[in-house]
Design a protein around this motif. Structure first.
Motif, PDB file in Angstrom:
ATOM      1  N   ASN A   1      15.290 -30.084 -40.143  1.00  0.00           N
ATOM      2  CA  ASN A   1      15.157 -30.125 -38.686  1.00  0.00           C
ATOM      3  C   ASN A   1      15.151 -31.573 -38.221  1.00  0.00           C
ATOM      4  O   ASN A   1      14.463 -32.417 -38.793  1.00  0.00           O
TER       5      ASN A   1
ATOM      6  N   ALA B   1      14.378 -34.643 -35.532  1.00  0.00           N
ATOM      7  CA  ALA B   1      13.274 -34.970 -34.636  1.00  0.00           C
ATOM      8  C   ALA B   1      13.593 -34.464 -33.238  1.00  0.00           C
ATOM      9  O   ALA B   1      14.734 -34.526 -32.796  1.00  0.00           O
ATOM     10  N   GLY B   2      12.592 -33.943 -32.582  1.00  0.00           N
ATOM     11  CA  GLY B   2      12.784 -33.456 -31.224  1.00  0.00           C
ATOM     12  C   GLY B   2      13.102 -31.981 -31.134  1.00  0.00           C
ATOM     13  O   GLY B   2      13.186 -31.439 -30.052  1.00  0.00           O
ATOM     14  N   GLN B   3      13.304 -31.324 -32.271  1.00  0.00           N
ATOM     15  CA  GLN B   3      13.543 -29.892 -32.241  1.00  0.00           C
ATOM     16  C   GLN B   3      12.210 -29.182 -32.117  1.00  0.00           C
ATOM     17  O   GLN B   3      11.174 -29.671 -32.535  1.00  0.00           O
TER      18      GLN B   3
ATOM     19  N   ARG C   1       9.481 -26.617 -29.664  1.00  0.00           N
ATOM     20  CA  ARG C   1       8.974 -26.487 -28.308  1.00  0.00           C
ATOM     21  C   ARG C   1       8.358 -27.808 -27.842  1.00  0.00           C
ATOM     22  O   ARG C   1       7.629 -28.460 -28.579  1.00  0.00           O
ATOM     23  N   ARG C   2       8.626 -28.157 -26.624  1.00  0.00           N
ATOM     24  CA  ARG C   2       8.038 -29.361 -26.039  1.00  0.00           C
ATOM     25  C   ARG C   2       6.553 -29.108 -25.774  1.00  0.00           C
ATOM     26  O   ARG C   2       6.158 -28.000 -25.396  1.00  0.00           O
TER      27      ARG C   2
ATOM     28  N   GLY D   1       0.794 -33.602 -22.114  1.00  0.00           N
ATOM     29  CA  GLY D   1       1.292 -34.860 -22.650  1.00  0.00           C
ATOM     30  C   GLY D   1       0.377 -36.020 -22.360  1.00  0.00           C
ATOM     31  O   GLY D   1      -0.750 -35.869 -21.872  1.00  0.00           O
TER      32      GLY D   1
END
Length: 109
Positions: A43, A45-47, A49-50, A54
């Motif tokens: 996978n 990076a960034g894959q 769920r967000r 934050g």
């Protein structure tokens, strides 16, 4: 097309059933394997769920928890309204752990 895995002789339908994934997922894996081998299956990076909460939410979350740290569920209800975000008390708890683990502000005074 590739209807069988050469290593095991399993067809796509069997792979779908064993791994409980769709046909396009299996073919995506085949394509990624052919383009990049084992590294192509990792996978990027960034894959995924967000995060719901934050860095911008850290200050109001920490302040709300400090004001009522014994009632995390109530804090979650209040913050949902203030931040206009839908999340659970469990998500709030994970966010607080990540903030504390990252060396950020502590939720306790």
């Amino acid at each position: 097309m590739r209807d069988y895995l050469s290593a095991d002789g399993q067809d796509v339908a069997a792979i779908m059933a064993v791994l409980n994934v769709s046909r396009p997922t299996v073919y995506t894996w085949f394509n990624r394997w052919e383009r990049g081998g084992l590294a192509g299956l990792a996978n990027a990076a960034g894959q995924g769920r967000r995060p719901i909460l934050g860095a911008a939410d850290e200050a109001p979350v920490v302040a709300a928890v400090r004001a009522n740290r014994q009632q995390l569920k109530e804090v979650a209800v209040t913050l949902r309204q203030e931040l206009a975000k839908d999340f659970s008390a469990r998500t709030l708890r994970r966010f607080l752990k990540s903030v504390a683990g990252a060396g950020g502000a502590s939720a306790t005074p």
